[in-house]
Write a protein that holds these residues in place. Structure first.
Motif, PDB file in Angstrom:
ATOM      1  N   PRO A 134       5.491 -38.164 -33.195  1.00 26.31           N
ATOM      2  CA  PRO A 134       6.650 -38.169 -32.295  1.00 26.31           C
ATOM      3  C   PRO A 134       7.650 -39.285 -32.578  1.00 26.31           C
ATOM      4  CG  PRO A 134       4.656 -38.868 -31.137  1.00 26.31           C
ATOM      5  CD  PRO A 134       4.218 -38.325 -32.456  1.00 26.31           C
ATOM      6  N   LYS A 135       7.166 -40.436 -33.000  1.00 27.64           N
ATOM      7  CA  LYS A 135       8.053 -41.577 -33.252  1.00 27.64           C
ATOM      8  C   LYS A 135       9.051 -41.267 -34.353  1.00 27.64           C
ATOM      9  CE  LYS A 135       8.023 -46.480 -34.527  1.00 27.64           C
ATOM     10  NZ  LYS A 135       7.156 -47.658 -34.878  1.00 27.64           N
ATOM     11  N   ASN A 136       8.569 -40.747 -35.481  1.00 27.88           N
ATOM     12  CA  ASN A 136       9.466 -40.476 -36.597  1.00 27.88           C
ATOM     13  C   ASN A 136      10.310 -39.226 -36.387  1.00 27.88           C
ATOM     14  OD1 ASN A 136       9.115 -42.628 -38.555  1.00 27.88           O
ATOM     15  ND2 ASN A 136       6.993 -41.918 -38.736  1.00 27.88           N
ATOM     16  N   VAL A 137       9.786 -38.244 -35.686  1.00 25.70           N
ATOM     17  CA  VAL A 137      10.601 -37.078 -35.344  1.00 25.70           C
ATOM     18  C   VAL A 137      11.786 -37.515 -34.495  1.00 25.70           C
ATOM     19  CG1 VAL A 137      10.673 -34.943 -33.991  1.00 25.70           C
ATOM     20  CG2 VAL A 137       8.774 -35.354 -35.563  1.00 25.70           C
ATOM     21  N   SER A 138      11.516 -38.357 -33.503  1.00 28.73           N
ATOM     22  CA  SER A 138      12.597 -38.862 -32.644  1.00 28.73           C
ATOM     23  C   SER A 138      13.603 -39.677 -33.445  1.00 28.73           C
ATOM     24  CB  SER A 138      12.013 -39.736 -31.518  1.00 28.73           C
ATOM     25  OG  SER A 138      11.220 -38.965 -30.647  1.00 28.73           O
ATOM     26  N   LYS A 139      13.110 -40.507 -34.362  1.00 34.22           N
ATOM     27  CA  LYS A 139      13.996 -41.349 -35.168  1.00 34.22           C
ATOM     28  C   LYS A 139      14.918 -40.500 -36.046  1.00 34.22           C
ATOM     29  CE  LYS A 139      12.716 -43.150 -39.052  1.00 34.22           C
ATOM     30  NZ  LYS A 139      12.027 -43.935 -40.123  1.00 34.22           N
ATOM     31  N   HIS A 140      14.351 -39.530 -36.744  1.00 36.71           N
ATOM     32  CA  HIS A 140      15.159 -38.685 -37.630  1.00 36.71           C
ATOM     33  C   HIS A 140      16.140 -37.825 -36.828  1.00 36.71           C
ATOM     34  CE1 HIS A 140      13.118 -39.931 -41.197  1.00 36.71           C
ATOM     35  NE2 HIS A 140      11.956 -39.401 -40.848  1.00 36.71           N
ATOM     36  N   PHE A 141      15.682 -37.331 -35.705  1.00 37.31           N
ATOM     37  CA  PHE A 141      16.558 -36.514 -34.870  1.00 37.31           C
ATOM     38  C   PHE A 141      17.732 -37.343 -34.351  1.00 37.31           C
ATOM     39  CE2 PHE A 141      17.391 -34.419 -30.621  1.00 37.31           C
ATOM     40  CZ  PHE A 141      18.103 -33.358 -31.153  1.00 37.31           C
ATOM     41  N   LYS A 142      17.457 -38.552 -33.921  1.00 35.28           N
ATOM     42  CA  LYS A 142      18.508 -39.432 -33.418  1.00 35.28           C
ATOM     43  C   LYS A 142      19.528 -39.740 -34.515  1.00 35.28           C
ATOM     44  CE  LYS A 142      19.261 -43.884 -31.112  1.00 35.28           C
ATOM     45  NZ  LYS A 142      18.601 -45.108 -30.544  1.00 35.28           N
ATOM     46  N   ASN A 143      19.052 -40.025 -35.720  1.00 38.90           N
ATOM     47  CA  ASN A 143      19.956 -40.323 -36.830  1.00 38.90           C
ATOM     48  C   ASN A 143      20.877 -39.142 -37.138  1.00 38.90           C
ATOM     49  OD1 ASN A 143      18.858 -42.875 -37.116  1.00 38.90           O
ATOM     50  ND2 ASN A 143      17.474 -42.283 -38.771  1.00 38.90           N
ATOM     51  N   PHE A 144      20.348 -37.937 -36.991  1.00 38.87           N
ATOM     52  CA  PHE A 144      21.155 -36.740 -37.240  1.00 38.87           C
ATOM     53  C   PHE A 144      22.138 -36.477 -36.106  1.00 38.87           C
ATOM     54  CE2 PHE A 144      21.374 -32.168 -36.040  1.00 38.87           C
ATOM     55  CZ  PHE A 144      22.245 -31.740 -37.023  1.00 38.87           C
ATOM     56  N   ILE A 145      21.699 -36.606 -34.869  1.00 39.19           N
ATOM     57  CA  ILE A 145      22.489 -36.119 -33.736  1.00 39.19           C
ATOM     58  C   ILE A 145      23.520 -37.128 -33.227  1.00 39.19           C
ATOM     59  CG2 ILE A 145      21.038 -36.885 -31.798  1.00 39.19           C
ATOM     60  CD1 ILE A 145      22.577 -33.371 -32.236  1.00 39.19           C
ATOM     61  N   LYS A 146      23.283 -38.401 -33.404  1.00 41.18           N
ATOM     62  CA  LYS A 146      24.200 -39.412 -32.846  1.00 41.18           C
ATOM     63  C   LYS A 146      25.632 -39.250 -33.336  1.00 41.18           C
ATOM     64  CE  LYS A 146      22.420 -42.213 -29.774  1.00 41.18           C
ATOM     65  NZ  LYS A 146      23.065 -42.378 -28.451  1.00 41.18           N
ATOM     66  N   PRO A 147      25.886 -39.114 -34.649  1.00 45.36           N
ATOM     67  CA  PRO A 147      27.285 -38.926 -35.102  1.00 45.36           C
ATOM     68  C   PRO A 147      27.922 -37.663 -34.532  1.00 45.36           C
ATOM     69  CG  PRO A 147      25.846 -39.487 -36.947  1.00 45.36           C
ATOM     70  CD  PRO A 147      24.947 -39.184 -35.783  1.00 45.36           C
ATOM     71  N   ILE A 148      27.117 -36.626 -34.323  1.00 43.06           N
ATOM     72  CA  ILE A 148      27.648 -35.366 -33.776  1.00 43.06           C
ATOM     73  C   ILE A 148      28.079 -35.559 -32.337  1.00 43.06           C
ATOM     74  CG2 ILE A 148      27.045 -32.994 -33.153  1.00 43.06           C
ATOM     75  CD1 ILE A 148      25.135 -33.020 -35.582  1.00 43.06           C
ATOM     76  N   LEU A 149      27.243 -36.229 -31.553  1.00 47.68           N
ATOM     77  CA  LEU A 149      27.589 -36.482 -30.153  1.00 47.68           C
ATOM     78  C   LEU A 149      28.823 -37.365 -30.031  1.00 47.68           C
ATOM     79  CD1 LEU A 149      24.043 -37.006 -28.547  1.00 47.68           C
ATOM     80  CD2 LEU A 149      25.426 -34.910 -28.663  1.00 47.68           C
ATOM     81  N   LEU A 150      28.912 -38.364 -30.913  1.00 46.26           N
ATOM     82  CA  LEU A 150      30.074 -39.267 -30.888  1.00 46.26           C
ATOM     83  C   LEU A 150      31.362 -38.527 -31.262  1.00 46.26           C
ATOM     84  CD1 LEU A 150      28.563 -42.506 -32.496  1.00 46.26           C
ATOM     85  CD2 LEU A 150      29.296 -42.202 -30.108  1.00 46.26           C
ATOM     86  N   SER A 151      31.257 -37.617 -32.214  1.00 46.91           N
ATOM     87  CA  SER A 151      32.453 -36.886 -32.658  1.00 46.91           C
ATOM     88  C   SER A 151      32.953 -35.895 -31.607  1.00 46.91           C
ATOM     89  CB  SER A 151      32.150 -36.141 -33.960  1.00 46.91           C
ATOM     90  OG  SER A 151      31.237 -35.094 -33.738  1.00 46.91           O
ATOM     91  N   ASN A 152      32.075 -35.542 -30.670  1.00 50.32           N
ATOM     92  CA  ASN A 152      32.467 -34.593 -29.626  1.00 50.32           C
ATOM     93  C   ASN A 152      32.979 -35.265 -28.354  1.00 50.32           C
ATOM     94  OD1 ASN A 152      31.867 -32.167 -31.014  1.00 50.32           O
ATOM     95  ND2 ASN A 152      29.690 -32.510 -30.671  1.00 50.32           N
ATOM     96  N   LYS A 153      33.056 -36.588 -28.367  1.00 49.14           N
ATOM     97  CA  LYS A 153      33.556 -37.306 -27.187  1.00 49.14           C
ATOM     98  C   LYS A 153      35.056 -37.102 -27.021  1.00 49.14           C
ATOM     99  CE  LYS A 153      29.629 -39.174 -25.964  1.00 49.14           C
ATOM    100  NZ  LYS A 153      28.933 -38.740 -24.727  1.00 49.14           N
TER     101      LYS A 153
END
Length: 331
Positions: free
Chosen positions: A312-331
């Motif tokens: 779970p730790k690394n799944v969360s880490k990789h998912f966060k790295n992928f999704i953060k720029p997407i969420l920021l770009s949609n602000k």
């Protein structure tokens, strides 16, 4: 005389099977405290006269929404280990048990389809006034996500607007998916009625543990929780019907693979490479070739078919790295 004996043998065999089934599956296992808490904290909504179990975490006014779609044969409980991290990333997280799974209804005479499961997710989101969402899916959930993505790209009237789709291990490419022997047997219409009734915890534990890595298998308590949710409300009696998604993957292969190849939605794959059902030499190599627009994170070689439970730790880490720029770009 011979006909009479044959009927007698058939009656005796049927009686024995019924008796063994009662012995193996009765009484149903009690829910653990963890599972009781999970069930009690959830909600129900009605879809075409069937109750669907779900959790809705976070602020209903937040536009950063994630829906998690689980796989076979388990339930939304699969995501419990990464839920805290997901809630730190998103303002709102939705997890639901698909029809026939977990604490949702399990109608015995029902045509279970990927299309209906996609309808259920769409209906739930619409009922919660959610029109824009990110998807994190696993196993069967991958296929449901592919159908939701196809509807988005088709421009359907009631489509959900997708910001991103992240897939975990699953039968994304049916030609590189190798179901377990028990799943193949359950797809046989003559064997499945007997096999479903003969399923017990010992058989489930052995079969289910096999899709985890050698050093990442669930504990005895965790396996008991998976089994309890699976068998809730006689869930073992619909197993063969649920497994029809395997045939549906092949029948709709062009639609569900084509949309991954041509979508404008950001795609990501987080993959456990020790997966005996979707091995790296078959699945991963072909997936990278067919879907080059999808970013990929490959976990440690010890991780198998349930990466969000095993690592779970690394799944969360990789998912966060992928999704953060997407969420920021949609602000």
């Amino acid at each position: 005389m011979s006909l009479h004996l044959n009927k007698s043998y058939l009656l005796l065999l049927s009686t024995c099977v019924a008796a063994i089934a009662v012995f193996l599956n009765y009484p149903p296992p009690p829910l653990s405290d963890t599972l009781k808490k999970w069930k009690q904290s959830g909600k129900m909504f009605n879809f075409q006269n069937n109750n669907i179990f779900y959790h809705d975490y976070g602020n209903e006014n937040n536009e950063d929404v994630l829906v998690c779609i689980h796989g076979f044969p388990t339930s939304s409980f699969d995501f419990i280990k990464i839920l805290p991290d997901l809630q730190n990333i998103f303002g709102r997280v939705i997890v639901a048990d698909m029809l026939g799974f977990g604490f949702s209804d399990k109608p015995k005479v029902h045509n279970y389809t990927v299309f209906e499961q996609a309808d259920i997710i769409t209906y739930l989101l619409k009922s919660l006034s959610i029109n824009k969402v990110n998807i994190l899916a696993h196993d069967l959930g991958d296929t449901i996500a592919q159908e939701i993505l196809a509807r988005f790209e088709d421009g359907e009237k009631d489509r959900i607007l997708l910001q991103s789709v992240t897939l975990l291990n699953g039968g994304i490419l049916p030609e590189t998916n190798f179901p377990k022997i028990i799943q193949k047997l359950l797809l046989n219409k003559y064997l499945s009625p007997v096999l479903m009734r003969l399923t017990n915890y010992v058989i489930f534990k052995q079969s289910f543990s096999d899709v985890f890595g050698e050093n990442t298998k669930p504990s005895e308590e965790e396996l008991a929780d998976f089994w309890s949710a699976n068998i809730w409300n006689d869930g073992y009696l619909v197993t063969a019907d649920l497994l029809q998604y395997i045939n549906q993957r092949h029948a709709n292969r062009d639609r569900w693979v084509h949309v991954l190849q041509n979508t404008t939605v950001p795609l990501h794959l987080i993959y456990g490479p020790s997966d005996p059902i979707n091995g790296p030499e078959t699945f991963l190599k072909r997936f990278r070739k067919l879907v080059p627009n999808c970013s990929v994170d490959v976990l440690n070689t010890s991780i198998s078919h349930y990466p969000h439970w095993e690592d779970p730790k690394n799944v969360s880490k990789h998912f966060k790295n992928f999704i953060k720029p997407i969420l920021l770009s949609n602000k």
